[in-house]
Design an enzyme around this catalytic site. Structure first.
Site, mmCIF file in Angstrom:
data_model
loop_
_atom_site.group_PDB
_atom_site.id
_atom_site.type_symbol
_atom_site.label_atom_id
_atom_site.label_comp_id
_atom_site.label_asym_id
_atom_site.label_seq_id
_atom_site.Cartn_x
_atom_site.Cartn_y
_atom_site.Cartn_z
ATOM 1 N N GLY A 14 -1.215 -7.323 9.096
ATOM 2 C CA GLY A 14 -0.283 -8.411 8.776
ATOM 3 C C GLY A 14 1.123 -8.107 9.274
ATOM 4 N N ARG A 24 12.304 -1.618 18.135
ATOM 5 C CA ARG A 24 13.553 -1.347 18.868
ATOM 6 C C ARG A 24 13.920 0.138 18.780
ATOM 7 N NH1 ARG A 24 18.802 -1.217 16.856
ATOM 8 N NH2 ARG A 24 20.490 -1.901 18.241
ATOM 9 N N ARG A 75 -5.940 -8.776 14.010
ATOM 10 C CA ARG A 75 -6.972 -7.997 13.330
ATOM 11 C C ARG A 75 -8.129 -7.920 14.330
ATOM 12 N NH1 ARG A 75 -4.780 -7.572 8.115
ATOM 13 N NH2 ARG A 75 -3.578 -9.396 7.507
ATOM 14 N N ASP A 106 -2.758 -0.079 5.673
ATOM 15 C CA ASP A 106 -3.763 0.980 5.553
ATOM 16 C C ASP A 106 -4.926 0.818 6.528
ATOM 17 O OD1 ASP A 106 -4.668 -1.213 4.194
ATOM 18 O OD2 ASP A 106 -5.397 -0.111 2.448
ATOM 19 N N THR A 129 4.193 -3.289 5.878
ATOM 20 C CA THR A 129 3.449 -4.292 5.094
ATOM 21 C C THR A 129 4.340 -4.758 3.951
ATOM 22 O OG1 THR A 129 1.630 -4.618 3.527
ATOM 23 C CG2 THR A 129 2.273 -2.350 3.918
ATOM 24 N N ASP A 131 3.426 -5.595 1.122
ATOM 25 C CA ASP A 131 2.809 -5.331 -0.188
ATOM 26 C C ASP A 131 3.344 -4.087 -0.901
ATOM 27 O OD1 ASP A 131 1.273 -7.517 0.438
ATOM 28 O OD2 ASP A 131 -0.404 -6.326 1.189
ATOM 29 N N ASP A 133 2.214 -1.086 -0.883
ATOM 30 C CA ASP A 133 1.081 -0.499 -1.604
ATOM 31 C C ASP A 133 0.567 0.785 -0.959
ATOM 32 O OD1 ASP A 133 0.159 -1.669 0.702
ATOM 33 O OD2 ASP A 133 -1.493 -2.745 -0.227
ATOM 34 N N MET A 173 2.575 -13.060 -3.231
ATOM 35 C CA MET A 173 1.677 -12.165 -2.497
ATOM 36 C C MET A 173 1.758 -10.732 -3.006
ATOM 37 S SD MET A 173 1.898 -13.266 1.482
ATOM 38 C CE MET A 173 0.822 -14.540 2.140
ATOM 39 N N ARG A 175 -1.463 -8.704 -2.476
ATOM 40 C CA ARG A 175 -2.872 -8.270 -2.555
ATOM 41 C C ARG A 175 -3.166 -7.588 -3.893
ATOM 42 N NH1 ARG A 175 -5.088 -6.369 3.168
ATOM 43 N NH2 ARG A 175 -3.840 -4.541 2.700
ATOM 44 N N GLU A 191 9.980 -15.528 -17.351
ATOM 45 C CA GLU A 191 9.637 -15.358 -18.769
ATOM 46 C C GLU A 191 8.415 -14.461 -18.936
ATOM 47 O OE1 GLU A 191 11.140 -18.125 -17.645
ATOM 48 O OE2 GLU A 191 12.830 -17.647 -18.968
HETATM 49 P P1 ATP Z 1 -2.063 -5.383 6.010
HETATM 50 O O1 ATP Z 1 -1.872 -4.392 4.891
HETATM 51 O O2 ATP Z 1 -0.855 -6.171 6.281
HETATM 52 O O3 ATP Z 1 -3.308 -6.231 5.876
HETATM 53 P P2 ATP Z 1 -3.552 -3.605 7.684
HETATM 54 O O4 ATP Z 1 -3.129 -2.664 8.745
HETATM 55 O O5 ATP Z 1 -4.165 -2.998 6.455
HETATM 56 O O6 ATP Z 1 -2.304 -4.500 7.349
HETATM 57 P P3 ATP Z 1 -6.162 -4.574 8.525
HETATM 58 O O7 ATP Z 1 -6.588 -5.889 9.057
HETATM 59 O O8 ATP Z 1 -6.876 -4.030 7.352
HETATM 60 O O9 ATP Z 1 -4.578 -4.677 8.281
HETATM 61 O O10 ATP Z 1 -6.279 -3.493 9.701
HETATM 62 C C1 ATP Z 1 -5.687 -3.721 10.968
HETATM 63 C C2 ATP Z 1 -6.637 -3.344 12.066
HETATM 64 O O11 ATP Z 1 -6.915 -1.938 11.998
HETATM 65 C C3 ATP Z 1 -8.018 -3.997 11.977
HETATM 66 O O12 ATP Z 1 -8.021 -5.307 12.489
HETATM 67 C C4 ATP Z 1 -8.831 -3.050 12.853
HETATM 68 O O13 ATP Z 1 -8.653 -3.344 14.213
HETATM 69 C C5 ATP Z 1 -8.196 -1.691 12.544
HETATM 70 N N1 ATP Z 1 -9.032 -0.994 11.554
HETATM 71 C C6 ATP Z 1 -9.102 -1.183 10.226
HETATM 72 N N2 ATP Z 1 -10.030 -0.377 9.665
HETATM 73 C C7 ATP Z 1 -10.575 0.329 10.671
HETATM 74 C C8 ATP Z 1 -11.592 1.327 10.772
HETATM 75 N N3 ATP Z 1 -12.259 1.755 9.687
HETATM 76 N N4 ATP Z 1 -11.863 1.835 11.977
HETATM 77 C C9 ATP Z 1 -11.207 1.421 13.075
HETATM 78 N N5 ATP Z 1 -10.253 0.476 13.047
HETATM 79 C C10 ATP Z 1 -9.929 -0.063 11.880
#
Ligand code: ATP
Length: 326
Positions: A14, A24, A75, A106, A129, A131, A133, A173, A175, A191
């Protein structure tokens, strides 16, 4: 270890405000230390599709104030497969790219850790991110801006809630984490705040609202984190309405507007610090690390540790004060 002189940066998962400040910083720090810099568009998808762009100081001019990410994000399912990773690796090799800075959440870190282990390519990750988190950093990039956006929305909704004596449920938001909900709820004078980290029975929420009504509150705002176990703001509103039918209730789902907008000064500085630190870490021979903020200092955490599921905990004082100050 051979000297790194070509580094690529990408954003993945995201988008989050502050990613551009980080891009940058990565590009300008790398150039400062004599490296050739490359941007990869659309995260891991761009590695597979050979979507590489050379970056110079000018490529990152005038982007600090922009939300989103100039490198785009995606993604990518294919990167999760062995074949996808192999394709990505061959493409990086063809370009002569020797190290990576990955900005994301993550999922992005999991991909980076697997990839770097398999092909022995150094990678340093930046937690981008909204979140907030991730273990290993007090704050993630974009969280502050998103929280400010939610607070601004609460203030605006308060005006109309007050004028009509209404009860508003605002879903935010985050998650599975309630970081945005908790801080925005406190800062917006909500509240009640419904969090994934704390079960709130509808009966308890109703008694809080009744207590407020008895104290002559003419409007009420309840913040519902998207991960709250009661099933979202519409559900909470419906269940409250069933027992509290004299109140005029409304629901607002803030949705994706929370991801956009010009980054706050905090996120601009954080992105700059993290990008700067990520490149310096790579050049110092570090790999499979996450750059984080501890106290007010930049610190590195092993990616494996950052991903190992240490539970992220909300601050005790914020949790305690949220109901007392409401
Ligand atoms: P956000 O927290 O904003 O969702 P994120 O990095 O956790 O960000 P994800 O969609 O979970 O978002 O992961 C981003 C990309 O990382 C995935 O689309 C995929 O290409 C890659 N990825 C995630 N898990 C794996 C994995 N186990 N092995 C290889 N690539 C991965």
């Amino acid at each position: 270890m051979s000297k790194i002189n070509k580094i690529a940066v990408f954003t993945s998962g995201g988008d989050a405000p502050g990613m551009n400040a980080c891009i940058r910083a990565v590009v300008r720090t790398g150039i400062h230390f004599g490296c050739e810099m490359v941007g990869i568009k659309q995260g891991y998808q761009g590695m597979i599709d050979e979507n590489f762009i050379p970056m110079n100081r000018h490529s990152v001019s005038n982007i600090m104030q922009l939300g989103g990410t100039i490198l785009k994000t995606a993604r990518c399912l294919e990167f999760r497969t062995e074949e996808g990773m192999e394709k990505a690796y061959q493409n990086l090799k063809k370009q002569g790219i020797q190290a990576l800075v990955a900005i994301g959440g993550d999922g992005t870190f999991t991909g980076a850790e697997r990839f770097s282990n398999k092909y022995d390519i150094p990678v340093v990750c930046v937690p981008g991110t909204i979140d907030n988190d991730l273990y290993g950093s007090d704050f993630t990039l974009g969280f502050d801006t998103a929280t400010n956006t939610v607070i601004e929305a609460i203030d605006k909704i308060r005006d109309t809630a007050e004028s009509h004596d209404r009860l508003f449920f605002i879903e935010v938001m985050g998650r599975d984490a309630g970081c945005i909900a908790l801080r925005a709820g406190i800062a917006g004078g909500a509240e009640a705040i419904m969090l994934p980290e704390k079960d709130t029975a509808i009966e308890d929420l109703i008694s809080t609202l009744e207590h407020g009504a008895a104290n002559l509150k003419s409007s009420s705002i309840v913040i519902v984190a998207e991960g709250d176990k009661n099933g979202g703001a519409y559900n909470v509103a419906k269940r409250v309405k069933e027992k509290f039918d004299y109140y005029d209730t409304k629901v607002t789902i803030l949705g994706h507007l929370q991801r956009g907008g010009s980054p706050s000064s905090f996120d601009r500085i954080l992105g700059s610090r993290m990008g700067f630190a990520a490149v310096k870490a790579l050049l110092a021979g570090q790999t499979r690390k996450m750059v984080g903020l501890h106290g007010n200092n930049i610190a590195l955490t092993d990616l494996r540790e950052a991903l190992s599921g240490h539970e992220f905990k909300l601050e005790d004082d914020l949790m305690e004060m949220s109901s007392i100050l409401a």
